[in-house]
Design an enzyme around this catalytic site. Structure first.
Site, PDB file in Angstrom:
ATOM      1  CG  HIS A   1      -5.034 -30.528  -8.929  1.00  0.00           C
ATOM      2  ND1 HIS A   1      -5.682 -30.171 -10.091  1.00  0.00           N
ATOM      3  CD2 HIS A   1      -4.519 -31.765  -9.149  1.00  0.00           C
ATOM      4  CE1 HIS A   1      -5.554 -31.146 -10.977  1.00  0.00           C
ATOM      5  NE2 HIS A   1      -4.860 -32.127 -10.429  1.00  0.00           N
TER       6      HIS A   1
ATOM      7  CD  GLU B   1      -6.008 -25.061  -8.470  1.00  0.00           C
ATOM      8  OE1 GLU B   1      -6.151 -24.670  -9.633  1.00  0.00           O
ATOM      9  OE2 GLU B   1      -5.306 -26.053  -8.159  1.00  0.00           O
TER      10      GLU B   1
ATOM     11  CB  CYS C   1      -8.103 -28.735 -13.854  1.00  0.00           C
ATOM     12  SG  CYS C   1      -8.460 -29.501 -12.244  1.00  0.00           S
TER      13      CYS C   1
ATOM     14  CB  CYS D   1      -9.385 -26.989  -9.286  1.00  0.00           C
ATOM     15  SG  CYS D   1      -8.080 -28.158  -8.793  1.00  0.00           S
TER      16      CYS D   1
END
Length: 155
Positions: A58, A60, A88, A91
């Protein structure tokens, strides 16, 4: 809040640029930038889960990894994260572990969010550090980018 209304517009604009680049690669358009206490962008990333065949890739996570590598530390105390979509749960816990000072995100994620939606990870005792959270910065632009991306795929 639109980007023109925000004092943090340049950082969210950089995150949106990363999101657009991710979309061009066929990735879900999420972008992130990490900003040092000096105001300098020290890392930037867009989603790369498909490209890297890595469900943890992801935006992040990739930005946190890059910033930590640059600093030679697993902690990003004093640093801020600007991301185009509510993080999410995975993260959110990485943000907590990295000791990010402030989290700025654009669009909420009712389906998979882990900060203000869903499990609200920063309220759990396992979240050893809780960043300051600011939402809605550039929300319209980020939400429009996501809607267009998914509309194109649904065809």
């Amino acid at each position: 809040m639109s980007l023109s209304d925000s004092p943090f517009s340049s950082h969210m604009k950089a995150a949106l640029a990363e999101a657009r680049t991710a979309a061009m690669r066929g990735e879900v358009p999420v972008g992130a930038v990490i900003v040092a206490p000096s105001g300098e962008v020290v890392a930037r990333a867009g989603n790369r889960t498909r490209e890297l065949a890595d469900p943890t890739a992801h935006a992040e996570i990739l930005a946190i990894r890059a910033a930590c590598a640059q600093l030679g530390s697993e902690r990003l105390s004093g640093h801020d994260l600007h991301v185009t979509l509510e993080p999410c749960p995975m993260c959110a816990m990485a943000i907590s572990s990295a000791r990010i000072r402030r989290l700025y995100f654009a669009a909420p994620d009712p389906k998979s969010g882990g900060v203000l939606q869903g499990p609200r990870m920063f309220t759990h005792p396992q979240a050893h550090h809780v960043p300051e959270v600011y939402d809605g910065i550039g929300e319209e632009e980020a939400a429009a980018l996501l809607r267009a991306f998914f509309a194109e795929r649904r065809g």
